[in-house]
Design an enzyme around this catalytic site. Structure first.
Site, PDB file in Angstrom:
ATOM      1  N   GLU A 164       0.713  -1.317   0.134  1.00 59.72           N
ATOM      2  CA  GLU A 164      -0.008  -0.027   0.041  1.00 59.72           C
ATOM      3  C   GLU A 164       1.088   1.390  -0.178  1.00 59.72           C
ATOM      4  OE1 GLU A 164      -2.677   2.765   0.052  1.00 59.72           O
ATOM      5  OE2 GLU A 164      -3.581   0.668  -0.225  1.00 59.72           O
ATOM      6  N   ASP A 200       5.105   0.917  -3.787  1.00 60.85           N
ATOM      7  CA  ASP A 200       4.577   0.511  -4.941  1.00 60.85           C
ATOM      8  C   ASP A 200       4.160  -1.047  -5.071  1.00 60.85           C
ATOM      9  OD1 ASP A 200       3.552  -0.098  -7.831  1.00 60.85           O
ATOM     10  OD2 ASP A 200       4.808   1.448  -8.511  1.00 60.85           O
ATOM     11  N   ASP A 215      -7.605   2.224  -6.912  1.00 62.80           N
ATOM     12  CA  ASP A 215      -7.652   3.775  -7.532  1.00 62.80           C
ATOM     13  C   ASP A 215      -8.760   3.465  -9.170  1.00 62.80           C
ATOM     14  OD1 ASP A 215      -6.566   4.839  -5.546  1.00 62.80           O
ATOM     15  OD2 ASP A 215      -4.737   5.260  -6.716  1.00 62.80           O
ATOM     16  N   LYS A 271     -12.066   8.751 -15.321  1.00 62.69           N
ATOM     17  CA  LYS A 271     -11.880   9.733 -16.468  1.00 62.69           C
ATOM     18  C   LYS A 271     -11.130   8.935 -17.827  1.00 62.69           C
ATOM     19  CE  LYS A 271     -12.751  13.998 -14.011  1.00 62.69           C
ATOM     20  NZ  LYS A 271     -12.112  15.395 -13.979  1.00 62.69           N
ATOM     21  N   ASP A 328     -16.070  -0.524  -7.490  1.00 59.00           N
ATOM     22  CA  ASP A 328     -17.530  -0.057  -7.513  1.00 59.00           C
ATOM     23  C   ASP A 328     -17.654   0.964  -8.503  1.00 59.00           C
ATOM     24  OD1 ASP A 328     -16.046   1.806  -6.292  1.00 59.00           O
ATOM     25  OD2 ASP A 328     -17.127   1.909  -4.217  1.00 59.00           O
ATOM     26  N   THR A 347     -15.133  -3.236   4.176  1.00 57.26           N
ATOM     27  CA  THR A 347     -14.498  -2.126   4.795  1.00 57.26           C
ATOM     28  C   THR A 347     -14.978  -0.744   4.939  1.00 57.26           C
ATOM     29  OG1 THR A 347     -13.609  -1.468   2.501  1.00 57.26           O
ATOM     30  CG2 THR A 347     -12.203  -3.253   4.061  1.00 57.26           C
ATOM     31  N   TYR A 362     -14.017   1.888   3.506  1.00 54.98           N
ATOM     32  CA  TYR A 362     -14.170   2.640   2.216  1.00 54.98           C
ATOM     33  C   TYR A 362     -15.172   1.883   1.221  1.00 54.98           C
ATOM     34  CZ  TYR A 362     -13.220   3.220  -2.654  1.00 54.98           C
ATOM     35  OH  TYR A 362     -13.194   3.839  -4.095  1.00 54.98           O
ATOM     36  N   GLU A 363     -15.605   0.583   1.423  1.00 58.23           N
ATOM     37  CA  GLU A 363     -16.756   0.249   0.561  1.00 58.23           C
ATOM     38  C   GLU A 363     -17.892   0.692   0.952  1.00 58.23           C
ATOM     39  OE1 GLU A 363     -18.490  -4.269  -0.200  1.00 58.23           O
ATOM     40  OE2 GLU A 363     -16.601  -4.067   0.723  1.00 58.23           O
TER      41      GLU A 363
END
Length: 226
Positions: free
Chosen positions: A84, A111, A133, A137, A169, A206, A208-209
Site C-alpha cells: 500500500e 508500489d 484507484d 476519466k 464499485d 471495509t 471504504y466500501e
C-alpha cells in the site's frame, strides 16, 4: 526464480498518498513495528518470511488494512503480504496488526508493482485487488493498475490454480478488468455464471466500501490462474 525488475512509470495515486497527520500512536508503530514486518526491498522468497506458512497470499492496495487483517486473523496458517502506498493506510494497518496480535502479516509501504517484481515465479497461492484507484476519466485510464503487462506479471507469480479476486464499485473498471485479465491466456473465470454483485462468503466489508464512492454496487470478479 525471481524475475528481473521491469521498469514502470512513477506511482500516481487517484487520492493523495498522505491525507492527514498520522496519529502519535500510529506513528510510533510505524517507527517500531513496521520495520519488523516489512518485506525486503529486493528479490525474496516469501517462505523465508514465515517458514511454516501453508500458503502465501498477496493483497495489492490494502487501504486501511481492515480486509487484510481480517483475512489474516481467519487464517493464521497463511502468510499474508500486503502492499500500500498510502502512508495513512499503512499506519492503520500496523495498528490492526498490533491490536489483533497478528504474526502472519508482512507489509510493503510503496508500489505493489515492485513487490510483484521481487517475487519468484509461482510463489503466490491467492491474490486480492480490492477497490483500487478507479481513474474513471477516460484520459486517465492508462494510470489504472490493471494493464496487460501487469496482468502478465501476476500470471507469473501466481501458482497454477491460484485464486485472484478483484473488486470495484466502478462499472467501467469492472469491464476493463474482465477484458484485460481474460485476454491473458493464463486466466479464466472461477465461475462463468457467478453473480458478480453477490458478496463472496469470505469477503470482509471495509469502511471504504461502505462509503459507496463509485457509480455502481460493488462488483466481485473471481479469476483462477490456469
Amino acid at each position: 526464480m525471481t524475475h528481473p525488475q521491469q521498469p514502470h512509470g512513477p506511482l500516481r495515486s487517484f487520492g493523495r498518498l498522505k491525507s492527514r497527520p498520522v496519529k502519535p500512536r500510529q506513528q510510533a508503530l510505524l517507527d517500531s513495528l513496521l520495520p519488523t514486518i516489512a518485506v525486503p526491498t529486493m528479490p525474496f522468497q516469501p517462505r523465508d518470511l514465515m517458514p511454516d506458512a501453508t500458503e502465501v497470499w498477496l493483497e495489492i492496495g490494502f487501504g486501511g488494512g481492515e480486509h487484510m487483517a481480517a483475512q489474516a486473523g481467519k487464517r493464521p496458517d497463511v502468510l499474508l503480504i500486503g502492499a500500500e502506498p498510502f502512508v495513512n493506510g499503512v499506519a492503520s494497518a500496523v495498528r490492526h496488526v498490533e491490536e489483533q496480535g497478528l504474526k502472519n502479516v508482512r507489509i510493503h509501504e510503496g508500489d505493489a508493482r515492485d513487490v510483484v517484481g521481487w517475487l519468484p515465479d509461482a510463489s503466490i497461492d491467492r491474490l486480492f485487488i480490492m477497490f483500487p484507484d478507479p481513474w474513471h476519466k477516460a484520459r486517465h485510464n492508462k494510470r489504472r493498475l490493471v494493464q496487460p503487462a501487469f496482468v502478465a506479471e501476476l500470471a507469473r507469480v501466481l501458482k497454477p490454480g491460484a485464486a485472484f479476486r478483484f473488486a470495484t464499485d466502478w462499472a467501467d473498471y469492472a469491464e476493463w478488468t474482465i477484458e484485460r485479465v481474460l485476454a491473458d491466456p493464463a486466466f479464466r473465470f472461477a465461475d462463468e455464471a457467478a453473480d458478480r454483485n453477490a458478496v463472496p462468503a469470505d469477503h470482509v466489508t471495509t469502511r471504504y466500501e461502505e462509503k459507496k464512492l463509485g457509480d455502481c454496487a460493488p462488483v466481485f470478479l473471481d479469476f483462477v490462474r490456469k
